[in-house]
Design an enzyme around this catalytic site. Structure first.
Site, PDB file in Angstrom:
ATOM      1  N   LYS A  26     -10.626   4.313  -3.119  1.00 42.33           N
ATOM      2  CA  LYS A  26      -9.543   4.511  -2.158  1.00 42.33           C
ATOM      3  C   LYS A  26      -8.299   3.713  -2.535  1.00 42.33           C
ATOM      4  O   LYS A  26      -7.655   3.097  -1.697  1.00 42.33           O
ATOM      5  CB  LYS A  26     -10.017   4.134  -0.755  1.00 42.33           C
ATOM      6  CG  LYS A  26     -11.186   4.985  -0.281  1.00 42.33           C
ATOM      7  CD  LYS A  26     -11.554   4.690   1.152  1.00 42.33           C
ATOM      8  CE  LYS A  26     -12.737   5.492   1.622  1.00 42.33           C
ATOM      9  NZ  LYS A  26     -12.574   6.931   1.556  1.00 42.33           N
ATOM     10  N   CYS A  27      -7.970   3.750  -3.806  1.00 43.66           N
ATOM     11  CA  CYS A  27      -6.853   2.980  -4.358  1.00 43.66           C
ATOM     12  C   CYS A  27      -5.788   3.957  -4.852  1.00 43.66           C
ATOM     13  O   CYS A  27      -6.103   5.083  -5.240  1.00 43.66           O
ATOM     14  CB  CYS A  27      -7.383   2.124  -5.524  1.00 43.66           C
ATOM     15  SG  CYS A  27      -6.144   1.173  -6.414  1.00 43.66           S
ATOM     16  N   GLY A  28      -4.550   3.529  -4.861  1.00 45.28           N
ATOM     17  CA  GLY A  28      -3.495   4.358  -5.425  1.00 45.28           C
ATOM     18  C   GLY A  28      -3.717   4.660  -6.897  1.00 45.28           C
ATOM     19  O   GLY A  28      -3.174   5.628  -7.424  1.00 45.28           O
ATOM     20  N   LEU A  29      -4.521   3.829  -7.555  1.00 47.73           N
ATOM     21  CA  LEU A  29      -4.812   4.024  -8.977  1.00 47.73           C
ATOM     22  C   LEU A  29      -6.080   4.851  -9.219  1.00 47.73           C
ATOM     23  O   LEU A  29      -6.419   5.125 -10.368  1.00 47.73           O
ATOM     24  CB  LEU A  29      -4.941   2.660  -9.670  1.00 47.73           C
ATOM     25  CG  LEU A  29      -3.700   1.764  -9.590  1.00 47.73           C
ATOM     26  CD1 LEU A  29      -3.989   0.405 -10.223  1.00 47.73           C
ATOM     27  CD2 LEU A  29      -2.505   2.422 -10.238  1.00 47.73           C
ATOM     28  N   THR A  30      -6.752   5.263  -8.164  1.00 50.24           N
ATOM     29  CA  THR A  30      -8.006   6.017  -8.296  1.00 50.24           C
ATOM     30  C   THR A  30      -7.873   7.250  -9.198  1.00 50.24           C
ATOM     31  O   THR A  30      -8.812   7.555  -9.943  1.00 50.24           O
ATOM     32  CB  THR A  30      -8.558   6.402  -6.911  1.00 50.24           C
ATOM     33  OG1 THR A  30      -8.785   5.191  -6.170  1.00 50.24           O
ATOM     34  CG2 THR A  30      -9.852   7.186  -7.003  1.00 50.24           C
TER      35      THR A  30
END
Length: 157
Positions: A33-37
């Site tokens: 659930k990360c912007g970098l996922t």
């Protein structure tokens, strides 16, 4: 040298890193659930491109940054499979910083800069040569398929 560590795979089996001796490794702490996922897409593509030449990506889910990996191991495995078709090895959720840091990440972070130092965020990448030496670290925001990453992988292969 990282081979003395044994970790639990995401399916619960124990796996000694010794079994990766002779392969080039990318170690990366991951989160769902990360912007970098979306980096999972590039990681999987790199894995498919280079695995036949002796390259492995080892993914380590960690919930150390703003609770961005809250799921169980089963939920994480399902998410990675359904959303990104991940086939590279995933391990059970660990901690990559703080008092509960996993011994593998204690080893990585205790190395001298620029390859050591604290994990800055999800998707920090370490490259390990065929002898088990950490030779490079890439910032979480550096895409897995960035030219400097690919160039380093190709030199190691």
């Amino acid at each position: 040298m990282i081979y003395h560590h044994t970790l639990q795979r995401i399916d619960g089996t124990q796996e000694p890193l010794e079994q990766y001796r002779g392969r080039v490794l990318m170690l990366v702490n991951v989160a769902s659930k990360c912007g970098l996922t979306p980096q999972y897409t590039a990681l999987q593509a790199l894995y498919e491109r280079y695995r036949d030449r002796g390259f492995e990506i080892l993914g380590f889910p960690a919930n150390d940054f703003m609770g961005q990996e809250p799921g169980t191991n089963e939920e994480i495995a399902q998410f990675c499979d359904l959303n990104y078709g991940v086939t590279f090895p995933l391990f059970a959720k660990i901690s990559v910083k703080g008092e509960t840091i996993h011994p593998l990440y204690r080893t990585l972070t205790s190395l001298p800069e620029p390859i050591g130092g604290q994990v800055l965020w999800n998707f920090q990448k370490y490259l390990v040569d065929r002898e088990g030496n950490v030779v490079a670290k890439f910032d979480p925001r550096t895409p897995p398929d960035a030219p400097e990453v690919v160039e380093t992988i190709e030199k190691l292969l």
